[in-house]
Design a protein around this motif. Structure first.
Motif, short mmCIF file in Angstrom:
data_model
loop_
_atom_site.label_atom_id
_atom_site.label_comp_id
_atom_site.label_asym_id
_atom_site.label_seq_id
_atom_site.Cartn_x
_atom_site.Cartn_y
_atom_site.Cartn_z
N THR A 6 -12.06 -64.73 26.85
CA THR A 6 -12.05 -65.02 25.33
C THR A 6 -10.84 -65.59 25.18
O THR A 6 -9.75 -65.12 26.05
N ALA A 7 -10.81 -66.49 24.22
CA ALA A 7 -9.45 -67.07 23.70
C ALA A 7 -8.64 -65.96 22.69
O ALA A 7 -9.35 -65.39 22.16
N PRO A 8 -7.44 -66.12 22.84
CA PRO A 8 -6.75 -65.26 22.02
C PRO A 8 -6.95 -65.56 20.44
O PRO A 8 -7.47 -66.54 20.10
N ARG A 9 -6.72 -64.57 19.63
CA ARG A 9 -6.89 -64.87 18.33
C ARG A 9 -6.32 -65.86 17.73
O ARG A 9 -5.16 -66.20 17.76
N GLY A 10 -7.08 -66.81 16.86
CA GLY A 10 -6.69 -67.87 16.24
C GLY A 10 -7.00 -69.06 17.14
O GLY A 10 -6.58 -70.20 16.81
N HIS A 11 -7.21 -68.83 18.35
CA HIS A 11 -7.42 -70.27 19.21
C HIS A 11 -8.82 -70.30 19.83
O HIS A 11 -9.62 -69.13 19.78
N HIS A 12 -9.10 -71.41 19.98
CA HIS A 12 -10.90 -71.55 20.26
C HIS A 12 -10.93 -71.91 21.69
O HIS A 12 -10.08 -72.86 22.33
N THR A 13 -12.07 -71.60 22.24
CA THR A 13 -12.42 -71.82 23.60
C THR A 13 -12.98 -73.53 23.40
O THR A 13 -13.22 -73.65 22.09
N PRO A 14 -13.21 -74.30 24.33
CA PRO A 14 -13.74 -75.36 24.13
C PRO A 14 -15.37 -75.23 23.39
O PRO A 14 -15.59 -75.93 22.59
N ALA A 17 -14.46 -74.32 19.76
CA ALA A 17 -13.95 -75.56 19.15
C ALA A 17 -14.87 -76.84 18.71
O ALA A 17 -15.08 -77.37 17.71
N ARG A 18 -15.94 -76.86 19.91
CA ARG A 18 -17.00 -77.83 19.57
C ARG A 18 -18.08 -77.37 18.27
O ARG A 18 -18.40 -77.98 17.42
N ILE A 19 -18.20 -76.03 18.04
CA ILE A 19 -19.01 -75.33 17.22
C ILE A 19 -18.39 -75.57 15.74
O ILE A 19 -18.84 -76.12 14.81
N GLN A 20 -16.89 -75.15 15.84
CA GLN A 20 -16.17 -75.31 14.54
C GLN A 20 -16.22 -76.77 13.92
O GLN A 20 -16.27 -77.05 12.87
N SER A 21 -16.20 -77.83 14.86
CA SER A 21 -15.92 -79.15 14.69
C SER A 21 -17.30 -79.60 14.06
O SER A 21 -17.30 -80.28 12.93
#
Length: 97
Positions: A6-14, A17-21
């Protein structure tokens, strides 16, 4: 030690990040559509206001012409009235005392 999955809090995994985008693009599309709809509604309402103003001016001019006509050469002054039901009528100015 095991690999961190899992990515640290506040950071996105790839993947996140794609879902957020994708969500941000969808939100932007939605906001653009909403703005366009509201712009159309504003223009429609402006046209309605212009029409209502035009109608009000027409009624005012008609009232002034009718009032002038009624009082031309007459010893009795008359006024134009409007009933609650929207009917126009002529009354003597002193008749409602």
């Amino acid at each position: 030690m095991s690999a961190r999955t899992t990515a640290p809090r506040g950071h996105h995994t790839p993947a996140t990040a794609r879902i957020q985008s994708r969500l941000e693009r969808m939100e932007l599309i939605h906001l653009r559509e909403l703005c366009a709809e509201q712009a159309e509604e504003i223009e429609r309402l402006k046209r309605e206001v212009d029409y209502a103003d035009s109608c009000a001016e027409m009624w005012q001019r008609g009232h002034e012409r009718l009032s002038e006509h009624l009082n031309q050469g007459s010893a009795d002054a008359h006024s134009i009235g409007l009933t609650q039901s929207g009917e126009l009528l002529v009354v003597r100015t002193g008749a409602m005392q």
